[in-house]
Design a protein around this motif. Sequence first.
Motif, PDB file in Angstrom:
ATOM      1  N   PRO A  95       0.811  -1.226   0.000  1.00 29.16           N
ATOM      2  CA  PRO A  95       0.000   0.000   0.000  1.00 29.16           C
ATOM      3  C   PRO A  95       0.841   1.271   0.000  1.00 29.16           C
ATOM      4  O   PRO A  95       0.496   2.246  -0.685  1.00 29.16           O
ATOM      5  N   LEU A  96       1.948   1.268   0.729  1.00 27.20           N
ATOM      6  CA  LEU A  96       2.786   2.457   0.773  1.00 27.20           C
ATOM      7  C   LEU A  96       3.382   2.767  -0.603  1.00 27.20           C
ATOM      8  O   LEU A  96       3.523   3.934  -0.982  1.00 27.20           O
ATOM      9  N   ASP A  97       3.725   1.721  -1.358  1.00 31.98           N
ATOM     10  CA  ASP A  97       4.239   1.932  -2.720  1.00 31.98           C
ATOM     11  C   ASP A  97       3.174   2.556  -3.610  1.00 31.98           C
ATOM     12  O   ASP A  97       3.463   3.431  -4.431  1.00 31.98           O
ATOM     13  N   VAL A  98       1.932   2.106  -3.460  1.00 31.93           N
ATOM     14  CA  VAL A  98       0.834   2.637  -4.261  1.00 31.93           C
ATOM     15  C   VAL A  98       0.616   4.116  -3.942  1.00 31.93           C
ATOM     16  O   VAL A  98       0.435   4.947  -4.840  1.00 31.93           O
ATOM     17  N   ILE A  99       0.642   4.462  -2.662  1.00 34.60           N
ATOM     18  CA  ILE A  99       0.458   5.856  -2.257  1.00 34.60           C
ATOM     19  C   ILE A  99       1.575   6.732  -2.824  1.00 34.60           C
ATOM     20  O   ILE A  99       1.328   7.818  -3.371  1.00 34.60           O
ATOM     21  N   LEU A 141     -13.654  10.104  -1.700  1.00 37.17           N
ATOM     22  CA  LEU A 141     -13.007   9.034  -2.456  1.00 37.17           C
ATOM     23  C   LEU A 141     -11.632   8.701  -1.887  1.00 37.17           C
ATOM     24  O   LEU A 141     -11.270   7.535  -1.725  1.00 37.17           O
ATOM     25  N   VAL A 142     -10.855   9.742  -1.578  1.00 37.26           N
ATOM     26  CA  VAL A 142      -9.507   9.535  -1.056  1.00 37.26           C
ATOM     27  C   VAL A 142      -9.563   8.876   0.316  1.00 37.26           C
ATOM     28  O   VAL A 142      -8.792   7.949   0.613  1.00 37.26           O
ATOM     29  N   GLU A 143     -10.495   9.322   1.166  1.00 43.17           N
ATOM     30  CA  GLU A 143     -10.596   8.719   2.496  1.00 43.17           C
ATOM     31  C   GLU A 143     -10.988   7.243   2.397  1.00 43.17           C
ATOM     32  O   GLU A 143     -10.439   6.390   3.116  1.00 43.17           O
ATOM     33  N   MET A 146      -7.932   5.398   1.294  1.00 42.54           N
ATOM     34  CA  MET A 146      -6.957   5.263   2.365  1.00 42.54           C
ATOM     35  C   MET A 146      -7.418   4.251   3.412  1.00 42.54           C
ATOM     36  O   MET A 146      -6.605   3.540   4.009  1.00 42.54           O
ATOM     37  N   SER A 147      -8.719   4.162   3.643  1.00 38.01           N
ATOM     38  CA  SER A 147      -9.238   3.160   4.580  1.00 38.01           C
ATOM     39  C   SER A 147      -8.895   1.756   4.095  1.00 38.01           C
ATOM     40  O   SER A 147      -8.470   0.896   4.884  1.00 38.01           O
ATOM     41  N   ALA A 148      -9.063   1.547   2.783  1.00 39.92           N
ATOM     42  CA  ALA A 148      -8.722   0.239   2.217  1.00 39.92           C
ATOM     43  C   ALA A 148      -7.219  -0.023   2.315  1.00 39.92           C
ATOM     44  O   ALA A 148      -6.790  -1.157   2.588  1.00 39.92           O
ATOM     45  N   MET A 149      -6.417   1.027   2.111  1.00 30.74           N
ATOM     46  CA  MET A 149      -4.964   0.883   2.180  1.00 30.74           C
ATOM     47  C   MET A 149      -4.513   0.523   3.596  1.00 30.74           C
ATOM     48  O   MET A 149      -3.690  -0.370   3.795  1.00 30.74           O
ATOM     49  N   VAL A 150      -5.050   1.245   4.579  1.00 31.26           N
ATOM     50  CA  VAL A 150      -4.661   1.000   5.970  1.00 31.26           C
ATOM     51  C   VAL A 150      -5.063  -0.412   6.386  1.00 31.26           C
ATOM     52  O   VAL A 150      -4.306  -1.131   7.045  1.00 31.26           O
ATOM     53  N   GLU A 151      -6.249  -0.842   5.973  1.00 30.22           N
ATOM     54  CA  GLU A 151      -6.716  -2.188   6.324  1.00 30.22           C
ATOM     55  C   GLU A 151      -5.853  -3.251   5.651  1.00 30.22           C
ATOM     56  O   GLU A 151      -5.470  -4.245   6.280  1.00 30.22           O
ATOM     57  N   ALA A 152      -5.543  -3.039   4.373  1.00 32.85           N
ATOM     58  CA  ALA A 152      -4.736  -4.026   3.648  1.00 32.85           C
ATOM     59  C   ALA A 152      -3.312  -4.093   4.188  1.00 32.85           C
ATOM     60  O   ALA A 152      -2.686  -5.153   4.215  1.00 32.85           O
ATOM     61  N   ASP A 153      -2.803  -2.956   4.636  1.00 37.70           N
ATOM     62  CA  ASP A 153      -1.428  -2.912   5.129  1.00 37.70           C
ATOM     63  C   ASP A 153      -1.285  -3.618   6.471  1.00 37.70           C
ATOM     64  O   ASP A 153      -0.263  -4.260   6.744  1.00 37.70           O
ATOM     65  N   LEU A 162      -2.014   5.223  12.465  1.00 37.38           N
ATOM     66  CA  LEU A 162      -2.365   6.235  11.466  1.00 37.38           C
ATOM     67  C   LEU A 162      -3.822   6.063  11.054  1.00 37.38           C
ATOM     68  O   LEU A 162      -4.245   4.979  10.660  1.00 37.38           O
ATOM     69  N   ARG A 163      -4.604   7.145  11.166  1.00 39.01           N
ATOM     70  CA  ARG A 163      -6.005   7.088  10.769  1.00 39.01           C
ATOM     71  C   ARG A 163      -6.162   7.363   9.283  1.00 39.01           C
ATOM     72  O   ARG A 163      -5.464   8.211   8.720  1.00 39.01           O
ATOM     73  N   ALA A 164      -7.098   6.669   8.651  1.00 37.82           N
ATOM     74  CA  ALA A 164      -7.323   6.846   7.219  1.00 37.82           C
ATOM     75  C   ALA A 164      -7.709   8.278   6.877  1.00 37.82           C
ATOM     76  O   ALA A 164      -7.264   8.828   5.862  1.00 37.82           O
ATOM     77  N   LYS A 165      -8.535   8.903   7.705  1.00 36.14           N
ATOM     78  CA  LYS A 165      -8.963  10.284   7.443  1.00 36.14           C
ATOM     79  C   LYS A 165      -7.771  11.229   7.451  1.00 36.14           C
ATOM     80  O   LYS A 165      -7.622  12.080   6.569  1.00 36.14           O
ATOM     81  N   ASP A 166      -6.899  11.079   8.439  1.00 34.09           N
ATOM     82  CA  ASP A 166      -5.719  11.937   8.527  1.00 34.09           C
ATOM     83  C   ASP A 166      -4.772  11.689   7.352  1.00 34.09           C
ATOM     84  O   ASP A 166      -4.223  12.623   6.768  1.00 34.09           O
ATOM     85  N   LEU A 167      -4.589  10.429   7.002  1.00 35.37           N
ATOM     86  CA  LEU A 167      -3.722  10.083   5.878  1.00 35.37           C
ATOM     87  C   LEU A 167      -4.279  10.655   4.579  1.00 35.37           C
ATOM     88  O   LEU A 167      -3.531  11.191   3.748  1.00 35.37           O
ATOM     89  N   GLY A 168      -5.592  10.570   4.406  1.00 35.80           N
ATOM     90  CA  GLY A 168      -6.217  11.116   3.210  1.00 35.80           C
ATOM     91  C   GLY A 168      -6.017  12.614   3.083  1.00 35.80           C
ATOM     92  O   GLY A 168      -5.685  13.127   2.004  1.00 35.80           O
TER      93      GLY A 168
END
Length: 222
Positions: A95-99, A141-143, A146-153, A162-168
């Motif tokens: 996920p970090l590579d995708v971001i 959309l971004v949030e 990011m929620s999917a990214m955080v969960e997958a990671d 790290l919260r998805a909202k903050d990351l987004g």
Amino acid sequence: MGEEPVRRRRGRPSGGGAAAEDQREAFLDAAEQLFVSRGYRATTIEVIAREAGYSRGSVYRHFPTRDSLVEALIQRTTRRHMLGILDRLPKDAKPLDVITESLVIVASELNRDPLVRSISDQTDERTVAMMLANNAELHRLVETWMSAMVEADAGATLRPGLRAKDLGLFLIATSMSLLLGVIPGSEDPATTRRYLDVFFLPAVAAQFPPASPVFTTGETSE
């Protein structure tokens, strides 16, 4: 002229009228083609309607203002670039590579997109970035992404807690800086990756590379 479609182009279905989504996409397709070929300032709602094969009133039913049409078009273009990321990365990409690659694409490709360039060149240079920054749908959309990214990671590469909202929000803020050209040399993918390694990753990654030079000699001389 009545409010019903008067002619069809580019393979649109004939007959008793297109579905609302097809009609909306026809307007966006026509607007994108005209902004690039004729220029942003020379393209009016009436010209867009004529190119798409509909009345001007039909356009306003989907887009109450010209700005709302432009915002939808920029959002569609942004999403198109972002979806292309997955086609370039290995299936097992973290996920970090995708971001990270998303931000590289914003800096090096979205800015060079013919549509974005046409709008940016003929309006306030902040227009595209500000439309994206203030777009509530894009934030959602971004949030969600990011929620999917955080969960997958699952804590493997992203900073624990790290919260998805903050990351987004941080991702959008960084994207705006790249779109506005605030970061010198960011149109070069290698420069952007060095910048992200040194300044972005320490804020979001569980582990990150040590600091190293970001800008080559002369990049910040202006």
